[in-house]
Design a protein around this motif. Structure first.
Motif, PDB file in Angstrom:
ATOM      1  N   UNK A 172       0.834  -1.209   0.000  1.00 22.85           N
ATOM      2  CA  UNK A 172       0.000   0.000   0.000  1.00 22.85           C
ATOM      3  C   UNK A 172       0.860   1.248   0.000  1.00 22.85           C
ATOM      4  N   UNK A 173       0.410   2.248  -0.761  1.00 25.62           N
ATOM      5  CA  UNK A 173       0.942   3.600  -0.670  1.00 25.62           C
ATOM      6  C   UNK A 173      -0.107   4.442   0.055  1.00 25.62           C
ATOM      7  N   UNK A 174       0.351   5.238   0.990  1.00 23.22           N
ATOM      8  CA  UNK A 174      -0.564   6.046   1.799  1.00 23.22           C
ATOM      9  C   UNK A 174      -0.224   7.519   1.574  1.00 23.22           C
ATOM     10  N   UNK A 175      -1.202   8.263   1.088  1.00 24.92           N
ATOM     11  CA  UNK A 175      -1.016   9.671   0.740  1.00 24.92           C
ATOM     12  C   UNK A 175      -1.871  10.560   1.638  1.00 24.92           C
ATOM     13  N   UNK A 176      -1.479  11.820   1.747  1.00 22.89           N
ATOM     14  CA  UNK A 176      -2.374  12.805   2.342  1.00 22.89           C
ATOM     15  C   UNK A 176      -3.670  12.834   1.533  1.00 22.89           C
ATOM     16  N   UNK A 177      -4.778  12.968   2.218  1.00 31.30           N
ATOM     17  CA  UNK A 177      -6.060  13.124   1.545  1.00 31.30           C
ATOM     18  C   UNK A 177      -6.188  14.542   0.994  1.00 31.30           C
ATOM     19  N   UNK A 178      -6.830  14.688  -0.148  1.00 29.47           N
ATOM     20  CA  UNK A 178      -7.145  16.007  -0.679  1.00 29.47           C
ATOM     21  C   UNK A 178      -8.610  16.048  -1.091  1.00 29.47           C
ATOM     22  N   UNK A 179      -9.245  17.183  -0.890  1.00 27.31           N
ATOM     23  CA  UNK A 179     -10.638  17.358  -1.326  1.00 27.31           C
ATOM     24  C   UNK A 179     -10.719  17.938  -2.730  1.00 27.31           C
ATOM     25  N   UNK A 180      -9.572  18.066  -3.406  1.00 23.54           N
ATOM     26  CA  UNK A 180      -9.588  18.535  -4.795  1.00 23.54           C
ATOM     27  C   UNK A 180     -10.384  17.565  -5.658  1.00 23.54           C
ATOM     28  N   UNK A 181     -10.957  18.084  -6.737  1.00 26.54           N
ATOM     29  CA  UNK A 181     -11.839  17.302  -7.610  1.00 26.54           C
ATOM     30  C   UNK A 181     -11.052  16.626  -8.727  1.00 26.54           C
ATOM     31  N   UNK A 182     -11.200  15.296  -8.888  1.00 30.51           N
ATOM     32  CA  UNK A 182     -10.525  14.616 -10.001  1.00 30.51           C
ATOM     33  C   UNK A 182     -11.191  14.960 -11.323  1.00 30.51           C
ATOM     34  N   UNK A 183     -10.392  15.152 -12.375  1.00 25.70           N
ATOM     35  CA  UNK A 183     -10.920  15.630 -13.651  1.00 25.70           C
ATOM     36  C   UNK A 183     -11.069  14.542 -14.708  1.00 25.70           C
ATOM     37  N   UNK A 184     -10.640  13.332 -14.443  1.00 22.45           N
ATOM     38  CA  UNK A 184     -10.766  12.283 -15.441  1.00 22.45           C
ATOM     39  C   UNK A 184     -12.186  12.178 -15.967  1.00 22.45           C
ATOM     40  N   UNK A 185     -12.304  11.897 -17.249  1.00 18.35           N
ATOM     41  CA  UNK A 185     -13.622  11.818 -17.876  1.00 18.35           C
ATOM     42  C   UNK A 185     -14.539  10.848 -17.136  1.00 18.35           C
ATOM     43  N   UNK A 186     -13.943   9.794 -16.547  1.00 19.49           N
ATOM     44  CA  UNK A 186     -14.743   8.794 -15.857  1.00 19.49           C
ATOM     45  C   UNK A 186     -15.444   9.355 -14.623  1.00 19.49           C
ATOM     46  N   UNK A 187     -14.957  10.499 -14.116  1.00 18.34           N
ATOM     47  CA  UNK A 187     -15.554  11.078 -12.914  1.00 18.34           C
ATOM     48  C   UNK A 187     -16.668  12.080 -13.228  1.00 18.34           C
ATOM     49  N   UNK A 188     -16.788  12.483 -14.483  1.00 16.36           N
ATOM     50  CA  UNK A 188     -17.847  13.393 -14.932  1.00 16.36           C
ATOM     51  C   UNK A 188     -17.872  14.673 -14.094  1.00 16.36           C
ATOM     52  N   UNK A 189     -16.694  15.292 -13.982  1.00 13.52           N
ATOM     53  CA  UNK A 189     -16.583  16.522 -13.184  1.00 13.52           C
ATOM     54  C   UNK A 189     -16.052  17.693 -14.027  1.00 13.52           C
ATOM     55  N   UNK A 190     -16.262  17.640 -15.325  1.00 12.80           N
ATOM     56  CA  UNK A 190     -15.720  18.698 -16.191  1.00 12.80           C
ATOM     57  C   UNK A 190     -16.308  20.063 -15.857  1.00 12.80           C
ATOM     58  N   UNK A 191     -17.495  20.081 -15.225  1.00 11.37           N
ATOM     59  CA  UNK A 191     -18.102  21.366 -14.870  1.00 11.37           C
ATOM     60  C   UNK A 191     -17.239  22.137 -13.870  1.00 11.37           C
ATOM     61  N   UNK A 192     -16.390  21.436 -13.125  1.00 11.65           N
ATOM     62  CA  UNK A 192     -15.514  22.119 -12.167  1.00 11.65           C
ATOM     63  C   UNK A 192     -14.524  23.008 -12.906  1.00 11.65           C
ATOM     64  N   UNK A 193     -13.971  22.511 -14.011  1.00 12.35           N
ATOM     65  CA  UNK A 193     -13.062  23.320 -14.817  1.00 12.35           C
ATOM     66  C   UNK A 193     -13.801  24.525 -15.378  1.00 12.35           C
ATOM     67  N   UNK A 194     -14.978  24.306 -15.893  1.00 11.72           N
ATOM     68  CA  UNK A 194     -15.739  25.409 -16.500  1.00 11.72           C
ATOM     69  C   UNK A 194     -16.137  26.466 -15.481  1.00 11.72           C
ATOM     70  N   UNK A 195     -16.175  26.101 -14.202  1.00 10.62           N
ATOM     71  CA  UNK A 195     -16.537  27.082 -13.167  1.00 10.62           C
ATOM     72  C   UNK A 195     -15.394  28.035 -12.858  1.00 10.62           C
ATOM     73  N   UNK A 196     -14.178  27.698 -13.278  1.00  9.35           N
ATOM     74  CA  UNK A 196     -13.033  28.561 -13.030  1.00  9.35           C
ATOM     75  C   UNK A 196     -12.978  29.680 -14.060  1.00  9.35           C
TER      76      UNK A 196
END
Length: 276
Positions: free
Chosen positions: A103-127
């Motif tokens: 296992x790799x253990x990373x700090x958690x982030x609340x940033x939004x993933x942008x991969x198409x599979x996540x369907x979050x492209x609206x986050x980019x457009x909000x900037x």
């Protein structure tokens, strides 16, 4: 497929697998079990705060390779995060053998993933447009840092990028296959999303280097400011100068591209419209 309960959340696997080791970090609050990399990803919260755990060793649903290979790949990738530590890269806390794997253990982030599979492209457009262009600059600057240390980006795509919608800060993740130069294409069709892959990433024996990465980085500019599927000028919302910088980066002939990541990063910075 079977369903395993983990702290009240369902985990989809091909076969039973003991995940009780996750208790060492706390209680699981998020499960990502549809990765095709052979990794099971979990959000876990405990006394040390929230962490993101990437675990290889479980029989995940969408992975067709050998579990042992997934473990080897993940164990090797810890070096990437240690060697390329940077404010734009997720922070690796520890790499540890646990359960039946690693296992790799990373700090958690609340940033939004942008991969198409996540369907979050609206986050980019909000900037704002300047914030979107600056997000591209942040990605470029990280890769200047990587190239200066002799690392080559492999399997970089929009799924490797997260963005904080409030601040515009980029967080890069899932860079497991980055490698030290020199790199040669020994696969034919390499890992990656076709939207971001250069011609040499399909050609057995081709060099994979900074000039290859320039192509992918040019395509990522379209994720923020256009359409990364078509790369069309009609979908582009930034300046013509910025479009031309990205277009040169994506030329099919290697000799026509920017000669290095630093040259691309400097050209992108210079193309930014002057502030009023």
């Amino acid at each position: 497929m079977i369903l395993t309960d983990l702290d009240g959340l369902p985990v989809r696997l091909r076969a039973p697998h003991d995940l009780s080791f996750t208790a060492r970090w706390g209680r699981v609050f998020a499960v990502l079990d549809q990765q095709d990399s052979g990794n099971l990803c979990l959000g876990v919260e405990g006394p040390a705060g929230r962490v993101f755990v990437k675990y290889a060793g479980a029989p995940t649903v969408r992975y067709d390779g050998a579990i042992e290979s997934a473990v080897v790949n993940l164990r090797r990738s810890a070096e990437v995060y240690r060697e390329l530590a940077h404010p734009t890269l997720v922070t690796l806390r520890e790499a540890v053998d646990v359960g039946a794997g690693h296992a790799l253990v990373f700090d958690w982030t609340d940033a939004t993933p942008l991969g198409r599979q996540y369907e979050r492209s609206h986050v980019v457009r909000s900037l704002s447009l300047p914030a979107r262009a600056d997000a591209v600059q942040q990605i470029l600057d990280f890769h200047v840092h990587a190239a200066a240390r002799g690392w080559v980006a492999i399997d970089l795509y929009d799924g490797s990028v997260m963005v904080d919608a409030d601040s515009g800060r980029v967080v890069l993740c899932d860079l497991d296959f980055y490698a030290q130069a020199p790199v040669v294409n020994r696969m034919g069709r390499m890992w990656g999303s076709t939207r971001f892959m250069s011609p040499e990433e399909y050609r057995l024996g081709a060099p994979i280097d900074e000039v290859t990465n320039v192509f992918t980085l040019g395509a990522l500019a379209h994720t923020f400011l256009g359409d990364d599927a078509t790369k069309s000028r009609s979908a582009w919302v930034a300046s013509d100068a910025q479009f031309d910088v990205a277009a040169r980066a994506m030329r099919a002939e290697r000799g026509g591209r920017w000669p290095s990541v630093v040259a691309l990063a400097e050209a992108w910075r210079s193309a930014a419209p002057a502030l009023p």
